[in-house]
Design a protein around this motif. Sequence first.
Motif, PDB file in Angstrom:
ATOM      1  N   SER A  71       0.747  -1.243   0.216  1.00 14.21           N
ATOM      2  CA  SER A  71      -0.003  -0.025   0.062  1.00 14.21           C
ATOM      3  C   SER A  71       0.867   1.272   0.137  1.00 14.21           C
ATOM      4  O   SER A  71       0.682   2.324  -0.930  1.00 14.21           O
ATOM      5  N   ASN A  72       1.842   1.292   0.920  1.00 10.69           N
ATOM      6  CA  ASN A  72       2.727   2.413   0.915  1.00 10.69           C
ATOM      7  C   ASN A  72       3.519   2.472  -0.446  1.00 10.69           C
ATOM      8  O   ASN A  72       3.892   3.741  -0.651  1.00 10.69           O
ATOM      9  N   TRP A  73       3.882   1.591  -0.976  1.00 12.51           N
ATOM     10  CA  TRP A  73       4.734   1.718  -2.172  1.00 12.51           C
ATOM     11  C   TRP A  73       3.843   2.133  -3.450  1.00 12.51           C
ATOM     12  O   TRP A  73       4.189   3.083  -3.990  1.00 12.51           O
ATOM     13  N   ILE A  74       2.547   1.733  -3.293  1.00 13.99           N
ATOM     14  CA  ILE A  74       1.723   2.364  -4.534  1.00 13.99           C
ATOM     15  C   ILE A  74       1.227   3.829  -4.060  1.00 13.99           C
ATOM     16  O   ILE A  74       1.119   4.717  -5.126  1.00 13.99           O
ATOM     17  N   LEU A  75       1.284   3.964  -2.888  1.00 12.62           N
ATOM     18  CA  LEU A  75       0.907   5.316  -2.705  1.00 12.62           C
ATOM     19  C   LEU A  75       2.345   6.370  -2.776  1.00 12.62           C
ATOM     20  O   LEU A  75       1.905   7.551  -3.267  1.00 12.62           O
ATOM     21  N   ALA A  76       3.295   5.783  -2.678  1.00 14.16           N
ATOM     22  CA  ALA A  76       4.358   6.689  -3.034  1.00 14.16           C
ATOM     23  C   ALA A  76       4.638   6.822  -4.509  1.00 14.16           C
ATOM     24  O   ALA A  76       4.577   8.038  -5.090  1.00 14.16           O
ATOM     25  N   ILE A  77       4.088   5.929  -5.485  1.00 17.97           N
ATOM     26  CA  ILE A  77       4.084   6.115  -6.790  1.00 17.97           C
ATOM     27  C   ILE A  77       2.829   6.993  -7.061  1.00 17.97           C
ATOM     28  O   ILE A  77       3.066   8.420  -7.903  1.00 17.97           O
ATOM     29  N   ALA A  78       1.610   7.149  -6.789  1.00 20.57           N
ATOM     30  CA  ALA A  78       0.712   8.091  -6.599  1.00 20.57           C
ATOM     31  C   ALA A  78       1.172   9.377  -6.185  1.00 20.57           C
ATOM     32  O   ALA A  78       0.854  10.555  -7.088  1.00 20.57           O
ATOM     33  N   SER A  79       1.614   9.715  -5.038  1.00 22.56           N
ATOM     34  CA  SER A  79       2.110  10.933  -4.532  1.00 22.56           C
ATOM     35  C   SER A  79       3.157  11.675  -5.524  1.00 22.56           C
ATOM     36  O   SER A  79       3.030  13.013  -5.942  1.00 22.56           O
ATOM     37  N   HIS A  80       4.128  10.878  -5.831  1.00 21.81           N
ATOM     38  CA  HIS A  80       5.280  11.537  -6.764  1.00 21.81           C
ATOM     39  C   HIS A  80       4.639  12.051  -8.032  1.00 21.81           C
ATOM     40  O   HIS A  80       4.781  12.873  -8.639  1.00 21.81           O
ATOM     41  N   HIS A  81       3.599  11.098  -8.761  1.00 19.08           N
ATOM     42  CA  HIS A  81       2.962  11.406 -10.007  1.00 19.08           C
ATOM     43  C   HIS A  81       2.157  12.802  -9.912  1.00 19.08           C
ATOM     44  O   HIS A  81       2.078  13.360 -10.532  1.00 19.08           O
ATOM     45  N   CYS A  82       1.367  12.921  -8.734  1.00 17.54           N
ATOM     46  CA  CYS A  82       0.492  13.942  -8.430  1.00 17.54           C
ATOM     47  C   CYS A  82       1.316  15.226  -8.267  1.00 17.54           C
ATOM     48  O   CYS A  82       0.980  16.207  -8.734  1.00 17.54           O
ATOM     49  N   VAL A  83       2.592  15.110  -7.458  1.00 19.84           N
ATOM     50  CA  VAL A  83       3.415  16.436  -7.526  1.00 19.84           C
ATOM     51  C   VAL A  83       3.759  16.773  -8.768  1.00 19.84           C
ATOM     52  O   VAL A  83       3.871  18.020  -9.127  1.00 19.84           O
ATOM     53  N   ASP A  84       4.335  15.742  -9.594  1.00 20.15           N
ATOM     54  CA  ASP A  84       4.740  16.173 -11.029  1.00 20.15           C
ATOM     55  C   ASP A  84       3.597  16.852 -11.597  1.00 20.15           C
ATOM     56  O   ASP A  84       3.806  17.905 -12.358  1.00 20.15           O
ATOM     57  N   ARG A  85       2.507  16.354 -11.620  1.00 17.94           N
ATOM     58  CA  ARG A  85       1.326  16.899 -12.304  1.00 17.94           C
ATOM     59  C   ARG A  85       1.016  18.510 -11.713  1.00 17.94           C
ATOM     60  O   ARG A  85       0.865  19.201 -12.475  1.00 17.94           O
ATOM     61  N   LEU A  86       1.031  18.456 -10.659  1.00 22.06           N
ATOM     62  CA  LEU A  86       0.850  19.879  -9.927  1.00 22.06           C
ATOM     63  C   LEU A  86       2.042  20.796 -10.305  1.00 22.06           C
ATOM     64  O   LEU A  86       1.396  22.141 -10.583  1.00 22.06           O
ATOM     65  N   SER A 149       2.334   6.653  10.100  1.00 22.61           N
ATOM     66  CA  SER A 149       3.476   7.210  11.035  1.00 22.61           C
ATOM     67  C   SER A 149       4.501   8.154  10.369  1.00 22.61           C
ATOM     68  O   SER A 149       4.295   8.206   8.909  1.00 22.61           O
ATOM     69  N   TYR A 150       5.382   8.980  11.136  1.00 23.38           N
ATOM     70  CA  TYR A 150       5.886   9.706  10.375  1.00 23.38           C
ATOM     71  C   TYR A 150       7.038   9.080   9.610  1.00 23.38           C
ATOM     72  O   TYR A 150       7.533   9.376   8.481  1.00 23.38           O
ATOM     73  N   LYS A 151       7.621   7.986  10.116  1.00 24.76           N
ATOM     74  CA  LYS A 151       8.430   7.032   9.238  1.00 24.76           C
ATOM     75  C   LYS A 151       7.886   6.712   8.010  1.00 24.76           C
ATOM     76  O   LYS A 151       8.650   6.806   7.043  1.00 24.76           O
ATOM     77  N   GLU A 152       6.631   6.067   7.809  1.00 23.56           N
ATOM     78  CA  GLU A 152       5.975   5.707   6.712  1.00 23.56           C
ATOM     79  C   GLU A 152       5.858   6.865   5.660  1.00 23.56           C
ATOM     80  O   GLU A 152       5.970   6.514   4.580  1.00 23.56           O
ATOM     81  N   ILE A 153       5.450   7.737   6.455  1.00 27.61           N
ATOM     82  CA  ILE A 153       5.128   8.928   5.305  1.00 27.61           C
ATOM     83  C   ILE A 153       6.634   9.536   4.858  1.00 27.61           C
ATOM     84  O   ILE A 153       6.582   9.682   3.595  1.00 27.61           O
ATOM     85  N   ALA A 154       7.480   9.592   5.603  1.00 27.09           N
ATOM     86  CA  ALA A 154       8.832   9.876   4.929  1.00 27.09           C
ATOM     87  C   ALA A 154       9.532   8.686   4.132  1.00 27.09           C
ATOM     88  O   ALA A 154      10.133   9.147   3.156  1.00 27.09           O
ATOM     89  N   ASP A 155       9.109   7.601   4.289  1.00 21.63           N
ATOM     90  CA  ASP A 155       9.641   6.591   3.169  1.00 21.63           C
ATOM     91  C   ASP A 155       8.772   6.957   1.994  1.00 21.63           C
ATOM     92  O   ASP A 155       9.387   6.503   0.941  1.00 21.63           O
ATOM     93  N   ILE A 156       7.525   7.033   2.070  1.00 20.19           N
ATOM     94  CA  ILE A 156       6.821   7.162   1.007  1.00 20.19           C
ATOM     95  C   ILE A 156       7.089   8.527   0.062  1.00 20.19           C
ATOM     96  O   ILE A 156       7.222   8.367  -0.970  1.00 20.19           O
ATOM     97  N   LEU A 157       7.359   9.384   0.825  1.00 18.35           N
ATOM     98  CA  LEU A 157       7.905  10.528   0.247  1.00 18.35           C
ATOM     99  C   LEU A 157       9.468  10.799  -0.368  1.00 18.35           C
ATOM    100  O   LEU A 157       9.820  11.694  -0.987  1.00 18.35           O
ATOM    101  N   ASN A 158      10.060   9.737   0.153  1.00 16.67           N
ATOM    102  CA  ASN A 158      11.450   9.762   0.184  1.00 16.67           C
ATOM    103  C   ASN A 158      12.151  10.848   0.817  1.00 16.67           C
ATOM    104  O   ASN A 158      12.875  11.639  -0.014  1.00 16.67           O
ATOM    105  N   ILE A 159      11.739  11.228   1.727  1.00 19.92           N
ATOM    106  CA  ILE A 159      12.480  12.480   2.426  1.00 19.92           C
ATOM    107  C   ILE A 159      12.847  11.990   3.892  1.00 19.92           C
ATOM    108  O   ILE A 159      12.426  11.046   4.206  1.00 19.92           O
TER     109      ILE A 159
END
Lengths: 218, 214
Positions: A71-86, A149-159
């Motif tokens: 779930s986190n892996w696919i959310l990472a793809i989605a969030s990066h894609h949306c940031v690119d679009r924005l 959690s903060y760790k999970e969000i940081a991993d998803i956003l790669n920060i």
Amino acid sequence: MAENDELTWIAAARRGDRNAFGRLVQAYQVPVYNLTYRMLGNTGEAEDAAQETFLKAYARLNTYQPDMKFSNWILAIASHHCVDRLRRRRFTWVPVDDNPALEWLSDDGEQPDAAVLRSERAAEIQRLVSKLDPDYRAPIVLRYWYDLSYKEIADILNISESALKSRLHRARLQLAEAYDGQHTEERRKSTASSQAEEPVSPRTGLRAAVLRAGAAQG
Amino acid sequence: MNEFQATKDHAHHVSSEAMSLALDSLLDAAELQAFHSHLAHCQSCRQRWQSWQSFSDVLQVEPLVGPRPGFVLRVNDQLRRRQQRRERWAGGLVLVGGTVSIWALLMAGLVLTVLTWSALNPAVRVAALQYVGFVGQFIALIVNYLGSLSRGAVAGMPVQALLLVFSCVLLLGFIVWVKLIPASQSAERTFVRDSALARKAEHSAANGRQAAQR
């Protein structure tokens, strides 16, 4: 959904089994779509972005490591894609009523006034989120809608976690400003409409009409 | 204690960093106590905190929204189309690459054979050079002949007739192109409809099997 099922589907999808991938889409369509909708602000773009996320995921399935939740892996793809679009977007326009809560979620037999109130609240939330900078939207959405959690969000956003803390803080500063601004504007409008004979805002008028209709039925 | 240091002193206001951490329940017990004791005495911080809590509560209760029904099918269709496009590209590349490779191998084999023979026997070298010369002459003759033919045709035909032929060819090409577009669209529609029907049939067959099992 059991974790074993998920791993089986992933393995089968890696071998090119589209039915198995369909099951993964079925399982994760709501979280992925919700993220794209919250970040992009309208249903058409959200649908495109959610589809693109799954297509990218299918193409990159071989790079998925099971030490991260799927779930986190696919959310990472989605969030990066949306940031690119924005970032590519030149104009931000979020139609107030372009809202899935109005279009296909309110068909559950609830009272019209409740549906109007709910859609007003949903529109208000979407307006708040849409005022955030692209980099601050994903942390807020992942924090509030997914309770990660903060760790999970940081991993998803790669920060890093400290960068995430800083982004959440800045995002909340922007939200507080937008929220206060919105409420000040609402107060100003309600004062003006109470002084005038006719209601000024069509939204206020609609809501009042629905409430009146509800009262008449009751 | 980092961001929260200032809040221990009631003279300083609570930082927005501390409020953000407090919303995520990330302040430790001592920090939290200092935070609330400051709020108890400071109206401006209390108002700010209430505002932060309000929007946070609004966001907290909003449910997830899902896509329109049929999302899985739409993704599957997209996936199928992309795969078909990729397969077409791969097929084209293999065809072009294969043709070029075969020709390159044939030419390399021919050149190597001629070189080997000419190294072994000077008479073969002379013959090979003669053949190369003949081939060159032949190509030059053809080019020359085609050139004179086109010059003669141009000289023999008036300009208006040439323009007419050129326009007819363009028109014909345009008509063929216009006819091809709806044909390809209709083929695509038929394919999509057939896929949907096949899926529906499969679905009803599965339902039938389940009913029979029951």
